[in-house]
Design an enzyme around this catalytic site. Structure first.
Site, PDB file in Angstrom:
ATOM      1  CB  CYS A 198      36.116   0.919   3.618  1.00 13.07           C
ATOM      2  SG  CYS A 198      34.983   0.585   2.887  1.00 13.07           S
ATOM      3  CE  LYS A 246      -8.966  -2.846   2.876  1.00  9.27           C
ATOM      4  NZ  LYS A 246      -8.811  -4.634   2.261  1.00  9.27           N
ATOM      5  CG  ASP A 278      -1.680  -1.092   1.835  1.00 12.09           C
ATOM      6  OD1 ASP A 278      -2.444  -1.810  -0.239  1.00 12.09           O
ATOM      7  OD2 ASP A 278      -2.674  -1.486   1.918  1.00 12.09           O
TER       8      ASP A 278
END
Length: 669
Positions: A403, A114, A35
């Site tokens: 990193c 619903k 949705d």
């Protein structure tokens, strides 16, 4: 990611998710996530009206029709409902209805559950059930008549008073939670795949060709609405009559003459939600008067007289097991929460985005903490709270100093964001930059997706962008493990990409804040690559044109020794043609800088293609006829827009005339 690519990617994903949901009864994401993706697409389509098309998931209902079922045409379209998620949106919905009806008195509304089930349409003629069909695509459904005969509360004949000669009864097929658990246990014992939720189980049973009567008898039909109908004045009378005809209508349905009563109803249902024996995912609000419903009407997707107020997903408690760090294409280090798996809305969640160090410190989050996870309003799962009262044996979250991919020293910028500045020397950044480089708005190279780019980098075949243009069929076939035909097609695509528009070239470089539109602006301004490389950070005219941040980003990018070398290597192997000449030439065409409206259906081209074509010719596509419109393009079935354009003496061209210009100017974009 450019707006155009984002829209097309969302359309593709939503169609894929819809297919798995409706056709395979195997959802890839939760209903709430679906949705919200639809809402995101709607917002993007509003921003980029020219890319709207009738085949968009926001313009269509339901599923792809399965080739294994006969098709049945509904007498009236079987639409979906527009979803809202708050009372604020509900009051906006009611306000629009009052305005459209020009009504000042109190409106009667019905409030219903619903059901989270399978929408079904039943056609009765002369009191007898003729056929049953799924929603399908809203106009045609799949014939499930044989299976529906075994479902509870589906009468084969309608007895009693006021039975119309012809009527469509609509409702939802659901499976009780207890029966769902028993069904999954049965499949587990048979070593078969289990269903993720009761709705998918109901869909799977209902659409099976094996006619398993034992499972079909577990399904329940809840009647809640109508399709083709006569002789009824309001929804309330219809529902009362359905009960008398033998249909099951849930007793929670309420009718109010006060729109404010909806909030009270919602609060009651929220408290009762988990005591129902079946799944619901919201409430449905309908205007009671059928006469007013007809005035309000509907579009291709949903009626304007009804709306679904959906529940937000449950908040769930889980545990933060660890934090891993990912490197983005710009080098930004993003923390990802590794969670103890938890199920929300039928989806198992194992990870959540933590965004940055500031948010982690603000939440006072530690590894080992119990947290509250939610999907409400966010497509990506989000930690919203830390349960400090349960804290025990926790560990401080330390950001890496180097990193995790290339071991380059991590730098902190002024916004307290951590990043790796190794650029193309970092394989994580290299992979993502290459994917950007070969994308549609870049060099548009066929066959080089995530998997193949990863393999090429892993085997050290590509370290810089220009390396792509020195690949051959033999190397690709061997290292990617693909056939010669596919390898040959990739090489052909690489060769054809060597002729590239200047704007596409700029986009491919992956410069911060330089998307599709900005790339075109820069290409128009600089005309040639050599001027682009000589960018002046103090160029006031350029700063006014694109903004100081873009100028800084481009300046620092092209003045990096590594980047400049990369660009020069590319210039040696590709042909960057001058867009500015074509742009000046195109100014002489009838579309340039004009307000244009389209009406009717064109046989040869889709609306999205026409809009994209006009956008590239700097035309402004509008929706309504006014005195500011300079041109109307007319297809087969035109109407009021055509008549109004004639009244205002607006220039009108037909499809044949338009196609002449389309093929004439198409080569320039």
């Amino acid at each position: 990611m450019s707006l155009i690519i984002k829209i097309e990617k969302l359309k593709f994903l939503l169609k894929k998710y819809s297919y798995f949901y409706y056709n395979l009864s195997s959802p890839l994401i939760s209903d709430l996530e679906y949705d919200y993706l639809v809402l995101i697409l709607k917002k993007l389509e509003k921003k980029f009206i020219s890319l709207n098309s009738l085949n968009s998931p926001t313009k269509n209902v339901g599923s792809f029709l399965s080739p294994y079922f006969f098709k049945i045409k509904h007498l009236t379209p079987m639409l979906s409902l527009k979803n809202i998620f708050s009372m604020k949106e509900y009051f906006i919905f009611i306000k629009k209805i009052y305005k459209k009806l020009n009504y000042s008195k109190k409106l009667n509304v019905s409030c219903e559950l619903k059901f989270d089930g399978v929408a079904v349409n039943l056609l009765y003629k002369n009191n007898k059930l003729i056929h049953a069909a799924t929603r399908g695509n809203g106009f045609f459904g799949e014939d499930i008549t044989e299976n529906i005969l075994n479902v509870k509360f589906v009468p084969l004949y309608l007895f009693g008073k006021n039975v119309p000669k012809l009527i469509e009864i609509r409702g939802e097929i659901v499976l009780l939670r207890s029966d769902f658990l028993n069904l999954n246990n049965y499949y587990k014992n048979k070593n078969k795949n289990i269903f993720s939720n009761a709705r998918n189980a109901a869909s799977g049973i209902l659409r099976t060709k094996k006619n398993n009567i034992e499972f079909l008898k577990k399904l329940i039909f809840f009647c809640h609405s109508y399709g083709y109908i006569k002789y009824f004045k309001n929804h309330y009378n219809f529902i009362k009559q359905c009960k008398l005809w033998g249909f099951y209508v849930h007793n929670s349905i309420k009718f109010f003459n006060s729109i404010n009563s909806v909030k009270e109803f919602l609060n009651i249902i929220l408290k009762k939600r988990y005591f129902f024996q079946f799944d619901i995912d919201g409430i449905v609000i309908k205007i009671n008067s059928i006469f007013k419903q007809k005035i309000l009407g509907y579009n291709r997707v949903f009626p304007f007289w009804a709306i679904a107020l959906k529940f937000n997903s449950n908040k769930k408690k889980t545990k933060l097991l660890d934090v891993e760090f990912k490197v983005g294409k710009s080098g930004i280090i993003t923390p990802i929460a590794i969670l103890k798996p938890v199920n929300i809305s039928g989806v198992n969640i194992k990870k959540a985005l933590l965004y940055n160090k500031n948010i982690i410190r603000k939440m006072d989050l530690y590894i080992g903490d119990f947290v509250i996870l939610v999907r409400s309003g966010d497509v990506i799962p989000k930690i919203i709270n830390v349960i400090k009262s349960l804290r025990k044996d926790v560990f401080y979250i330390r950001f890496p100093k180097f990193c995790p991919i290339c071991n380059n020293k991590i730098i902190k910028n002024k916004n307290n964001l951590y990043y790796c500045n190794a650029g193309l020397n970092c394989k994580a950044q290299l992979k993502k930059k290459f994917l950007h480089f070969v994308s549609f708005n870049g060099f548009n190279i066929f066959g080089l997706g995530k998997k193949n780019i990863t393999l090429l980098i892993k085997n050290n075949l590509i370290k810089n962008f220009s390396d792509l243009f020195y690949l051959n069929v033999k190397k690709i076939s061997f290292f990617l493990g693909i056939g010669k035909k596919l390898s040959s097609n990739i090489i052909i695509s690489i060769e054809s990409s060597k002729k590239i528009k200047f704007s596409n070239f700029i986009y491919s470089l992956c410069i911060k804040d330089v998307g599709v539109v900005m790339s075109k602006k820069l290409a128009f301004y600089f005309v040639f690559v050599k001027f682009f490389l000589l960018i002046d950070i103090n160029d006031k005219k350029l700063i006014n044109y694109v903004g100081i941040n873009v100028v800084k980003n481009v300046f620092f990018y092209v003045n990096s020794i590594k980047n400049k070398k990369n660009i020069l290597n590319l210039i040696n192997v590709v042909n960057i043609y001058n867009e500015n000449k074509e742009t000046k030439y195109l100014k002489n065409n009838i579309f340039y800088n004009k307000n244009i409206v389209l009406t009717g259906k064109l046989n040869k081209l889709s609306r999205s293609k026409i809009n994209f074509f006009l956008l590239n010719l700097k035309a402004n596509v509008k929706n309504f006829i006014s005195k500011n419109i300079k041109l109307l393009i007319v297809g087969n079935t035109y109407g009021k827009k055509y008549e109004k354009a004639k009244e205002l003496n607006i220039k009108i061209i037909n499809e044949k005339e338009f196609l002449f210009f389309y093929f004439k100017y198409k080569i320039y974009y």
